[in-house]
Scaffold this active site. Sequence first.
Site, PDB file in Angstrom:
ATOM      1  N   HIS A  13       0.313   1.976  76.490  1.00 18.78           N
ATOM      2  CA  HIS A  13       1.543   1.569  75.806  1.00 18.78           C
ATOM      3  C   HIS A  13       2.784   1.811  76.669  1.00 18.78           C
ATOM      4  O   HIS A  13       2.753   2.570  77.645  1.00 18.78           O
ATOM      5  CB  HIS A  13       1.692   2.326  74.484  1.00 18.78           C
ATOM      6  CG  HIS A  13       1.812   3.822  74.676  1.00 18.78           C
ATOM      7  ND1 HIS A  13       2.973   4.436  75.067  1.00 18.78           N
ATOM      8  CD2 HIS A  13       0.898   4.807  74.549  1.00 18.78           C
ATOM      9  CE1 HIS A  13       2.791   5.729  75.171  1.00 18.78           C
ATOM     10  NE2 HIS A  13       1.532   5.992  74.868  1.00 18.78           N
ATOM     11  N   GLU A  91      -4.558   7.984  70.418  1.00 24.87           N
ATOM     12  CA  GLU A  91      -4.417   8.982  71.473  1.00 24.87           C
ATOM     13  C   GLU A  91      -5.146  10.260  71.083  1.00 24.87           C
ATOM     14  O   GLU A  91      -5.451  10.497  69.904  1.00 24.87           O
ATOM     15  CB  GLU A  91      -2.926   9.260  71.729  1.00 24.87           C
ATOM     16  CG  GLU A  91      -2.639  10.277  72.830  1.00 24.87           C
ATOM     17  CD  GLU A  91      -3.212   9.922  74.193  1.00 24.87           C
ATOM     18  OE1 GLU A  91      -4.460   9.874  74.320  1.00 24.87           O
ATOM     19  OE2 GLU A  91      -2.414   9.723  75.133  1.00 24.87           O
TER      20      GLU A  91
END
Length: 258
Positions: A13, A91
């Site tokens: 990201h 994550e």
Amino acid sequence: MRALTFGLTLVRHGETPYNKKGLLQGRLIDSPLSDIGLQQAEAAGRYLKDVKFSNVFASDMMRAKQTAEKIMKHNSSCSGLQMVCDPLLKEICFGIAEGGRVQDVKEMAKAAGQSFPGFTPPNGETQEQVKERVKEFLEKMLKQIGAEHWHDRGEDETFLSAPPETSPLEGKADDGVRGVPIHALVVTHGAYMCVAVRYFVEELYCSLAPGSDKAHMFSLSPNTGLCRFLLTIRKEDDMFKLSDIRSVFVHRGDHVKQ
């Protein structure tokens, strides 16, 4: 035996306010992209605009979804595709270290005789737990891609003896996937990608990317960094199984330097 080869591009990201401040964010902190992160995602989208994708997957966290949306916006091959948001791509959970300084966690890891990424803070997710998520996502992705594309694209393996990744890298956005009609875009997170790439190399015997050693392969990708692989699957007993995985390039970030 029939086989299907497809491309897999992992994207980290874009930058978030936590990244900018050097603070650790894992799965417990769902922060959006910063202004710079939005610019990075736009740059990644422009860089990949002519690369054909057949499937798009993203972590269900805001920063990954925003990055994937920007990439899809610029890419005509994505106009009819639906992003699949999967919590398996979240994550790593960094436990008590979430929201703290990355430097503090590195020092904590050093004191424990370990390195970061790779160190598990108290109440955090272990590397083994994350690897299980990577394995589960990979199995789901192979099943979906096999179900969607096998009948149209599966070929006899004799035709795959000289796969496209043998061509030299030209530094172009479609390196390794020119002429490969099936290509999955997966937008996820930095530490998660470290675990995934290590799993590919150490347990799936993925080749190293040209010009890369293990230290580079296992390093942290920059924000909107790109890693590309070519995977070949076979169908055995109505299940799609990985028979080969090769690395095309890792941690490419040229688009944010321009």
